[in-house]
Design a protein around this motif. Structure first.
Motif, PDB file in Angstrom:
ATOM      1  N   MET A   1       2.555 -23.321  -2.139  1.00 42.53           N
ATOM      2  CA  MET A   1       2.914 -23.184  -3.541  1.00 42.53           C
ATOM      3  C   MET A   1       4.351 -22.780  -3.668  1.00 42.53           C
ATOM      4  O   MET A   1       4.997 -22.442  -2.700  1.00 42.53           O
ATOM      5  CB  MET A   1       2.014 -22.171  -4.193  1.00 42.53           C
ATOM      6  N   LYS A   2       4.865 -22.804  -4.863  1.00 43.29           N
ATOM      7  CA  LYS A   2       6.294 -22.719  -5.019  1.00 43.29           C
ATOM      8  C   LYS A   2       6.831 -21.931  -6.190  1.00 43.29           C
ATOM      9  O   LYS A   2       8.014 -21.834  -6.316  1.00 43.29           O
ATOM     10  CB  LYS A   2       6.851 -24.125  -5.170  1.00 43.29           C
ATOM     11  N   GLY A 364      -2.397 -16.607   1.030  1.00 44.50           N
ATOM     12  CA  GLY A 364      -2.264 -16.883  -0.397  1.00 44.50           C
ATOM     13  C   GLY A 364      -1.964 -18.357  -0.636  1.00 44.50           C
ATOM     14  O   GLY A 364      -2.503 -18.989  -1.533  1.00 44.50           O
ATOM     15  N   ASP A 365      -1.096 -18.877   0.196  1.00 42.54           N
ATOM     16  CA  ASP A 365      -0.533 -20.225   0.050  1.00 42.54           C
ATOM     17  C   ASP A 365      -1.004 -21.114   1.199  1.00 42.54           C
ATOM     18  O   ASP A 365      -0.348 -21.202   2.206  1.00 42.54           O
ATOM     19  CB  ASP A 365       0.996 -20.102   0.020  1.00 42.54           C
ATOM     20  N   ASN A 366      -2.088 -21.804   1.174  1.00 45.05           N
ATOM     21  CA  ASN A 366      -2.936 -21.978   0.021  1.00 45.05           C
ATOM     22  C   ASN A 366      -4.399 -21.911   0.477  1.00 45.05           C
ATOM     23  O   ASN A 366      -5.232 -22.685   0.034  1.00 45.05           O
ATOM     24  CB  ASN A 366      -2.609 -23.311  -0.670  1.00 45.05           C
ATOM     25  N   ALA A 398       0.205 -31.632   4.102  1.00 44.55           N
ATOM     26  CA  ALA A 398       1.668 -31.772   4.026  1.00 44.55           C
ATOM     27  C   ALA A 398       2.288 -31.546   2.649  1.00 44.55           C
ATOM     28  O   ALA A 398       3.311 -32.144   2.322  1.00 44.55           O
ATOM     29  CB  ALA A 398       2.081 -33.148   4.559  1.00 44.55           C
ATOM     30  N   GLU A 399       1.680 -30.638   1.881  1.00 51.85           N
ATOM     31  CA  GLU A 399       2.325 -30.243   0.629  1.00 51.85           C
ATOM     32  C   GLU A 399       3.630 -29.547   0.934  1.00 51.85           C
ATOM     33  O   GLU A 399       4.656 -29.778   0.297  1.00 51.85           O
ATOM     34  CB  GLU A 399       1.402 -29.304  -0.163  1.00 51.85           C
ATOM     35  N   GLU A 400       3.566 -28.704   1.951  1.00 48.73           N
ATOM     36  CA  GLU A 400       4.747 -27.904   2.293  1.00 48.73           C
ATOM     37  C   GLU A 400       5.892 -28.774   2.825  1.00 48.73           C
ATOM     38  O   GLU A 400       7.015 -28.332   2.935  1.00 48.73           O
ATOM     39  CB  GLU A 400       4.388 -26.833   3.334  1.00 48.73           C
ATOM     40  N   GLN A 401       5.579 -30.013   3.178  1.00 54.14           N
ATOM     41  CA  GLN A 401       6.604 -30.933   3.684  1.00 54.14           C
ATOM     42  C   GLN A 401       7.104 -31.861   2.586  1.00 54.14           C
ATOM     43  O   GLN A 401       7.774 -32.857   2.868  1.00 54.14           O
ATOM     44  CB  GLN A 401       6.041 -31.767   4.840  1.00 54.14           C
ATOM     45  N   ARG A 517       6.323 -11.723   1.650  1.00 59.44           N
ATOM     46  CA  ARG A 517       5.253 -12.474   2.302  1.00 59.44           C
ATOM     47  C   ARG A 517       5.314 -13.986   2.118  1.00 59.44           C
ATOM     48  O   ARG A 517       4.907 -14.728   2.992  1.00 59.44           O
ATOM     49  CB  ARG A 517       3.890 -11.940   1.825  1.00 59.44           C
ATOM     50  N   TYR A 518       5.805 -14.425   0.962  1.00 60.69           N
ATOM     51  CA  TYR A 518       5.803 -15.850   0.644  1.00 60.69           C
ATOM     52  C   TYR A 518       6.523 -16.669   1.729  1.00 60.69           C
ATOM     53  O   TYR A 518       7.657 -16.387   2.083  1.00 60.69           O
ATOM     54  CB  TYR A 518       6.483 -16.058  -0.707  1.00 60.69           C
ATOM     55  N   HIS A 519       5.785 -17.651   2.278  1.00 63.19           N
ATOM     56  CA  HIS A 519       6.325 -18.525   3.330  1.00 63.19           C
ATOM     57  C   HIS A 519       6.784 -17.741   4.550  1.00 63.19           C
ATOM     58  O   HIS A 519       7.710 -18.156   5.251  1.00 63.19           O
ATOM     59  CB  HIS A 519       7.466 -19.419   2.786  1.00 63.19           C
ATOM     60  N   GLN A 520       6.149 -16.614   4.786  1.00 63.40           N
ATOM     61  CA  GLN A 520       6.437 -15.812   5.970  1.00 63.40           C
ATOM     62  C   GLN A 520       5.122 -15.516   6.691  1.00 63.40           C
ATOM     63  O   GLN A 520       4.052 -15.628   6.116  1.00 63.40           O
ATOM     64  CB  GLN A 520       7.126 -14.494   5.567  1.00 63.40           C
TER      65      GLN A 520
HETATM   66 ZN   LIG Z   1       4.098 -23.080   0.058  1.00 66.52          ZN
END
Ligand SMILES: [Zn+2]
Length: 574
Positions: A1-2, A364-366, A398-401, A517-520
């Motif tokens: 998520m973003k 959390g994601d996702n 591959a949402e994150e891509q 935390r996000y993307h970590q």
């Molecule tokens: Zn994400």
């Protein structure tokens, strides 16, 4: 998520050496549920929040290795989701009898040359070289070892927008084949007489798809351009040049049958200072032309120069998978119509250590969204009366891509898009307790708003519009790929006003997540999670989908929405 400004960047930035995606007011209208017998929300099955938590714990466990496409973590994830879909009462969603849709990905690492600019014949300007990374960032989506743009005429095309509904055309019929198009980021900021942004065009202060950089590259490709370069400006782009530089590295993409030859050979960004110099050398003033580009009368301007650049690509192919489960509709007349829930299962895998941890668990994601989707599926298989239309539960890769799994589904649908009545996307659930509000991204886009409004009121909650419409979040998550092919799509976020918590607590909690935390690797299940908000939000999503599945008619885009024409065409209304 973003959804957080700090990460509201490009499609991708680099985290832990991985090329990763940043994940993306209406008039009242008659409620279109149509069906007389609408079960009140309170009588619909509850979503078991403890079960949701159990799924999250599995999906976000170290054993799942951060769920990177193409890894053993993917295999475990796909297997788990398939098993859980089955246990929840679904059947394999691919008409070939399997639980998956194979998604071919290609990872491309480019090595671009500097950008050489030569003056046009008769020009006094000096030749110049824009250094890769300092002055220009570029890549090629072509699945080939080497692309070359050779002495391609550079043309400034304003905002690069072609929007018939606003009688707007930045190209004015010029020959763009093989040219290097230089354009501005964002929507054209058209002002009305009072000096404010004109709300009748390009959404006023809200961003439309025409403002997104992805649109600009797509449009340039459609125009047959050899290269498309966007002038980077920190304000309108929403991020600095350093973020553009972070765009370097391996990029994942879908591989079209033409090996992506339909794209411009080179896509990229040019530094604002270098663009100013380029315009000056052509006897033009950047700011004056930028101003001119906010008018319908703007005409493209040749920059009196030609661009040359090569990019050497190395490639690797990765076979990934979307997971799909189905629940057949109970009404024979409507069972061939589909409501599609989406959520992305992927995250970043194992990467650079942060505080000693290398597994990017993506709780959390996702994992939250997938976990909720499994339990929403269970509610659908238990609810009475049974939904009339069929339900699809699509866990995309591959949402994150760069929203690739959903793009693949939308461009290679397993069920006709004209029979796909709506998409409901779930990307990162609220794990901090109940909220009195729920945020609707892209409010005003379609009649799905009405369903959301009704369900929220039954939960005694308010719908809030996107607090940052200028950032274009509606275009930044998986539902957008459905919108792009005309399917009305709903994307909500958790609210911000927490029941029993002081004002500002929600924002503080959210900021803490974004920061720490996000993307970590620290995006893990925490002891202080409160799942009551997940249960309530999941029920909200369930109620919306259930009612759409039972409605007398399909939901529609609102008049003036940029996706309405695509839908009309898809439904044969033209
Ligand atoms: Zn994400």
């Amino acid at each position: 998520m973003k959804p957080f400004a700090r990460f509201a960047l490009l499609g991708a930035l680099v985290v832990g050496g991985l090329s990763v995606a940043a994940c993306g007011g209406s008039d009242p209208a008659p409620v279109t549920r149509g069906d007389a017998a609408v079960t009140p929300l309170a009588q619909l099955p509850a979503i078991d929040q403890n079960r949701v938590l159990e799924h999250i714990k599995v999906l976000a466990s170290d054993e799942f290795e951060g769920r990177l496409p193409g890894t053993a973590g993917e295999e475990r994830t796909v297997q788990y989701i398939s098993e859980q879909f089955q246990a929840a009462g679904l059947t394999p969603g691919n008409p070939d009898g399997t639980w998956v849709q194979k998604v071919p990905l290609v990872g491309i690492t480019g090595k671009p040359s500097d950008l050489r600019i030569t003056p046009a014949a008769g020009s006094n300007a000096a030749a110049r070289t824009l250094k890769y990374e300092d002055d220009v960032i570029a890549w090629s989506r072509h699945v080939t070892d080497r692309v070359e743009v050779d002495a391609s005429e550079m043309i400034f095309v304003g905002y690069g927008v072609e929007a018939p509904e606003f009688q707007w055309d930045d190209y004015k019929g010029i020959d763009t084949a093989g040219k290097t198009l230089v354009m501005l980021v964002n929507d054209p900021p058209v002002e009305s007489a009072d000096g404010q942004l004109d709300s009748t065009i390009f959404g006023g202060p809200a961003m439309t798809y025409y403002g997104r950089w992805t649109y600009k590259y797509e449009k340039g490709a459609e125009k047959g351009a050899a290269a498309v370069l966007i002038v980077h400006e920190t304000g309108p782009a929403g991020y600095g040049w350093n973020v553009i530089q972070g765009f370097d590295g391996e990029r994942f993409d879908l591989e079209a049958p033409d090996k992506n030859a339909g794209r411009a050979k080179i896509e990229g960004w040019i530094h604002l200072d270098r663009a100013r110099e380029l315009f000056r050398a052509a006897g033009q003033d950047f700011d004056a032309l930028k101003k001119a580009a906010t008018s319908r009368d703007f005409k493209p301007v040749s920059l009196g120069a030609a661009a040359s650049m090569t990019i050497d690509n190395t490639m690797r192919r990765v076979q990934s998978q979307n997971v799909i489960g189905k629940l057949a509709g109970a009404d024979p007349a409507l069972a061939d119509e589909y409501v599609v829930y989406t959520g992305h299962w992927d995250h970043f895998g194992v990467g650079a250590p942060v505080n000693g941890d290398t597994i990017y668990n993506g709780a959390g994601d996702n994992a939250t969204g997938i976990a909720a989707m499994i339990e929403i599926a269970r509610a659908f298989s238990q609810v009475e009366p049974k939904p009339k239309r069929s339900l699809l539960f699509l866990a995309v890769t591959a949402e994150e891509q760069g929203l690739l799994g959903s793009e693949y589904y939308a461009t290679n649908p397993l069920y006709p898009l004209a029979k796909t009545v709506a998409n409901i996307n779930i990307d990162a659930m609220n794990v901090y307790g109940r909220t009195s509000d729920i945020v609707l991204i892209g409010q005003g886009a379609s009649e799905l708003d009405d369903y959301a409004q009704t369900a929220a009121s039954e939960q005694n909650r308010t719908i809030k519009p996107d607090p940052e419409p200028e950032k274009g979040f509606y275009y930044r998550s998986d539902h957008f790929n459905f919108a792009k092919v005309g399917v009305p799509a709903l994307y909500a976020e958790s609210g911000i006003d927490y029941v029993g918590k002081p004002e500002g607590w929600g924002q503080q909690t959210r900021d803490d997540y974004t920061e720490n935390r996000y993307h970590q690797p620290q995006d893990e299940v925490l002891d202080n999670w409160d799942m009551s908000g997940v249960g309530e939000d999941a029920k909200f999503y369930f109620a919306v989908g259930y009612r759409v599945a039972n409605a007398a008619k399909m939901p529609e885009w609102r008049e003036g929405n940029e996706f309405k024409a695509i839908r009309d065409k898809s439904l044969g209304r033209e």
